[in-house]
Design a protein around this motif. Structure first.
Motif, PDB file in Angstrom:
ATOM      1  N   MET A   1       0.840  -1.181   0.000  1.00 49.07           N
ATOM      2  CA  MET A   1       0.000   0.000   0.000  1.00 49.07           C
ATOM      3  C   MET A   1       0.883   1.242   0.000  1.00 49.07           C
ATOM      4  SD  MET A   1      -2.550   1.386   2.943  1.00 49.07           S
ATOM      5  CE  MET A   1      -4.202   1.317   2.335  1.00 49.07           C
ATOM      6  N   THR A   2       0.571   2.176  -0.868  1.00 42.52           N
ATOM      7  CA  THR A   2       1.323   3.426  -0.951  1.00 42.52           C
ATOM      8  C   THR A   2       0.902   4.360   0.177  1.00 42.52           C
ATOM      9  OG1 THR A   2       1.498   3.216  -3.343  1.00 42.52           O
ATOM     10  CG2 THR A   2       1.866   5.401  -2.410  1.00 42.52           C
ATOM     11  N   LYS A   3       1.885   4.832   0.912  1.00 47.02           N
ATOM     12  CA  LYS A   3       1.656   5.761   2.019  1.00 47.02           C
ATOM     13  C   LYS A   3       2.511   6.994   1.767  1.00 47.02           C
ATOM     14  CE  LYS A   3       0.882   1.969   5.192  1.00 47.02           C
ATOM     15  NZ  LYS A   3       1.324   1.295   6.411  1.00 47.02           N
ATOM     16  N   ILE A   4       1.865   8.159   1.762  1.00 50.70           N
ATOM     17  CA  ILE A   4       2.535   9.403   1.408  1.00 50.70           C
ATOM     18  C   ILE A   4       2.530  10.351   2.599  1.00 50.70           C
ATOM     19  CG2 ILE A   4       2.514  11.400  -0.133  1.00 50.70           C
ATOM     20  CD1 ILE A   4       0.988   9.617  -2.151  1.00 50.70           C
ATOM     21  N   ALA A   5       3.683  10.921   2.891  1.00 53.47           N
ATOM     22  CA  ALA A   5       3.790  11.960   3.918  1.00 53.47           C
ATOM     23  C   ALA A   5       3.947  13.299   3.214  1.00 53.47           C
ATOM     24  CB  ALA A   5       4.973  11.705   4.836  1.00 53.47           C
ATOM     25  N   ILE A   6       3.065  14.226   3.522  1.00 57.74           N
ATOM     26  CA  ILE A   6       3.169  15.592   3.023  1.00 57.74           C
ATOM     27  C   ILE A   6       3.694  16.419   4.184  1.00 57.74           C
ATOM     28  CG2 ILE A   6       1.978  17.576   2.043  1.00 57.74           C
ATOM     29  CD1 ILE A   6       1.853  15.181   0.178  1.00 57.74           C
ATOM     30  N   ILE A   7       4.857  16.999   3.999  1.00 59.95           N
ATOM     31  CA  ILE A   7       5.507  17.757   5.064  1.00 59.95           C
ATOM     32  C   ILE A   7       5.392  19.239   4.743  1.00 59.95           C
ATOM     33  CG2 ILE A   7       7.688  18.134   6.275  1.00 59.95           C
ATOM     34  CD1 ILE A   7       8.374  15.199   5.373  1.00 59.95           C
ATOM     35  N   GLY A   8       4.648  19.958   5.572  1.00 59.42           N
ATOM     36  CA  GLY A   8       4.342  21.366   5.345  1.00 59.42           C
ATOM     37  C   GLY A   8       2.927  21.480   4.818  1.00 59.42           C
ATOM     38  N   LEU A   9       1.983  21.886   5.659  1.00 64.34           N
ATOM     39  CA  LEU A   9       0.567  21.901   5.294  1.00 64.34           C
ATOM     40  C   LEU A   9       0.035  23.319   5.127  1.00 64.34           C
ATOM     41  CD1 LEU A   9      -0.612  19.032   7.649  1.00 64.34           C
ATOM     42  CD2 LEU A   9      -0.168  18.913   5.190  1.00 64.34           C
ATOM     43  N   GLY A  10       0.708  24.086   4.301  1.00 64.24           N
ATOM     44  CA  GLY A  10       0.283  25.449   4.033  1.00 64.24           C
ATOM     45  C   GLY A  10      -0.532  25.538   2.755  1.00 64.24           C
ATOM     46  N   TYR A  11      -0.358  26.641   2.036  1.00 62.49           N
ATOM     47  CA  TYR A  11      -1.138  26.922   0.834  1.00 62.49           C
ATOM     48  C   TYR A  11      -0.935  25.896  -0.274  1.00 62.49           C
ATOM     49  CZ  TYR A  11      -2.124  31.456   2.873  1.00 62.49           C
ATOM     50  OH  TYR A  11      -2.561  32.442   3.701  1.00 62.49           O
ATOM     51  N   VAL A  12       0.212  25.273  -0.322  1.00 62.75           N
ATOM     52  CA  VAL A  12       0.488  24.261  -1.344  1.00 62.75           C
ATOM     53  C   VAL A  12       0.338  22.857  -0.770  1.00 62.75           C
ATOM     54  CG1 VAL A  12       2.238  23.327  -2.899  1.00 62.75           C
ATOM     55  CG2 VAL A  12       2.001  25.797  -2.634  1.00 62.75           C
ATOM     56  N   GLY A  13       0.910  22.630   0.381  1.00 66.07           N
ATOM     57  CA  GLY A  13       0.926  21.296   0.963  1.00 66.07           C
ATOM     58  C   GLY A  13      -0.446  20.736   1.286  1.00 66.07           C
ATOM     59  N   MET A  14      -1.342  21.558   1.835  1.00 67.51           N
ATOM     60  CA  MET A  14      -2.656  21.056   2.223  1.00 67.51           C
ATOM     61  C   MET A  14      -3.494  20.642   1.017  1.00 67.51           C
ATOM     62  SD  MET A  14      -4.308  20.148   4.784  1.00 67.51           S
ATOM     63  CE  MET A  14      -5.823  19.260   4.576  1.00 67.51           C
ATOM     64  N   PRO A  15      -3.616  21.463  -0.035  1.00 70.19           N
ATOM     65  CA  PRO A  15      -4.365  20.998  -1.208  1.00 70.19           C
ATOM     66  C   PRO A  15      -3.730  19.768  -1.861  1.00 70.19           C
ATOM     67  CG  PRO A  15      -4.084  23.374  -1.293  1.00 70.19           C
ATOM     68  CD  PRO A  15      -3.239  22.869  -0.158  1.00 70.19           C
ATOM     69  N   LEU A  16      -2.414  19.698  -1.865  1.00 71.89           N
ATOM     70  CA  LEU A  16      -1.724  18.533  -2.404  1.00 71.89           C
ATOM     71  C   LEU A  16      -2.061  17.289  -1.583  1.00 71.89           C
ATOM     72  CD1 LEU A  16       0.330  17.551  -4.524  1.00 71.89           C
ATOM     73  CD2 LEU A  16       2.121  18.072  -2.860  1.00 71.89           C
ATOM     74  N   ALA A  17      -2.014  17.418  -0.275  1.00 74.45           N
ATOM     75  CA  ALA A  17      -2.356  16.303   0.608  1.00 74.45           C
ATOM     76  C   ALA A  17      -3.800  15.857   0.379  1.00 74.45           C
ATOM     77  CB  ALA A  17      -2.145  16.713   2.068  1.00 74.45           C
ATOM     78  N   ALA A  18      -4.703  16.820   0.230  1.00 71.06           N
ATOM     79  CA  ALA A  18      -6.107  16.490   0.001  1.00 71.06           C
ATOM     80  C   ALA A  18      -6.280  15.720  -1.308  1.00 71.06           C
ATOM     81  CB  ALA A  18      -6.952  17.762  -0.020  1.00 71.06           C
ATOM     82  N   ALA A  19      -5.585  16.149  -2.340  1.00 74.46           N
ATOM     83  CA  ALA A  19      -5.684  15.468  -3.639  1.00 74.46           C
ATOM     84  C   ALA A  19      -5.184  14.031  -3.541  1.00 74.46           C
ATOM     85  CB  ALA A  19      -4.901  16.242  -4.690  1.00 74.46           C
ATOM     86  N   PHE A  20      -4.058  13.824  -2.892  1.00 70.63           N
ATOM     87  CA  PHE A  20      -3.519  12.472  -2.739  1.00 70.63           C
ATOM     88  C   PHE A  20      -4.397  11.600  -1.844  1.00 70.63           C
ATOM     89  CE2 PHE A  20       0.807  14.095  -4.012  1.00 70.63           C
ATOM     90  CZ  PHE A  20       0.970  13.240  -5.081  1.00 70.63           C
ATOM     91  N   SER A  21      -5.080  12.211  -0.876  1.00 67.04           N
ATOM     92  CA  SER A  21      -5.851  11.425   0.093  1.00 67.04           C
ATOM     93  C   SER A  21      -7.045  10.712  -0.531  1.00 67.04           C
ATOM     94  CB  SER A  21      -6.307  12.295   1.268  1.00 67.04           C
ATOM     95  OG  SER A  21      -7.348  13.158   0.884  1.00 67.04           O
ATOM     96  N   SER A  22      -7.439  11.122  -1.728  1.00 68.04           N
ATOM     97  CA  SER A  22      -8.559  10.438  -2.375  1.00 68.04           C
ATOM     98  C   SER A  22      -8.149   9.071  -2.930  1.00 68.04           C
ATOM     99  CB  SER A  22      -9.153  11.305  -3.487  1.00 68.04           C
ATOM    100  OG  SER A  22      -8.219  11.461  -4.542  1.00 68.04           O
ATOM    101  N   LYS A  23      -6.847   8.835  -3.069  1.00 74.94           N
ATOM    102  CA  LYS A  23      -6.364   7.572  -3.646  1.00 74.94           C
ATOM    103  C   LYS A  23      -5.368   6.815  -2.756  1.00 74.94           C
ATOM    104  CE  LYS A  23      -8.309   8.119  -7.713  1.00 74.94           C
ATOM    105  NZ  LYS A  23      -9.365   7.285  -8.198  1.00 74.94           N
TER     106      LYS A  23
END
Length: 82
Positions: free
Chosen positions: A1-23
């Motif tokens: 299973m692919t597990k991704i850590a997004i480090i830095g949850l600001g203007y770029v990191g949070m939307p990126l994390a949200a996009a990845f979290s759907s898959k």
């Protein structure tokens, strides 16, 4: 299973994390504990994600933490810092 850590949850990191979290399983990491607590409660102060988007992220199982141990299971690390 692919597990991704997004480090830095600001203007770029949070939307990126949200996009990845759907898959993928996503671990959101930020040093700002206040920010982490807000995200855990479903509030994004940057307004990059509205209330419904935050509910989807939380429902997907995305986790938020300011503790390094919380991201040790990740296979991929994406770092966003100013």
């Amino acid at each position: 299973m692919t597990k991704i850590a997004i480090i830095g949850l600001g203007y770029v990191g949070m939307p990126l994390a949200a996009a990845f979290s759907s898959k993928f399983q996503v671990f959101g990491f930020d040093l700002n504990r206040t920010r982490i607590n807000e995200l855990k409660s479903g509030f994004d102060r940057t307004l990059e994600l509205d209330e419904n988007a935050m509910k989807k992220v939380l429902y997907s199982g995305m986790s938020f933490s300011s503790e390094l141990d919380s991201i040790k299971e990740a296979n991929f690390f994406i770092v966003w810092a100013k």
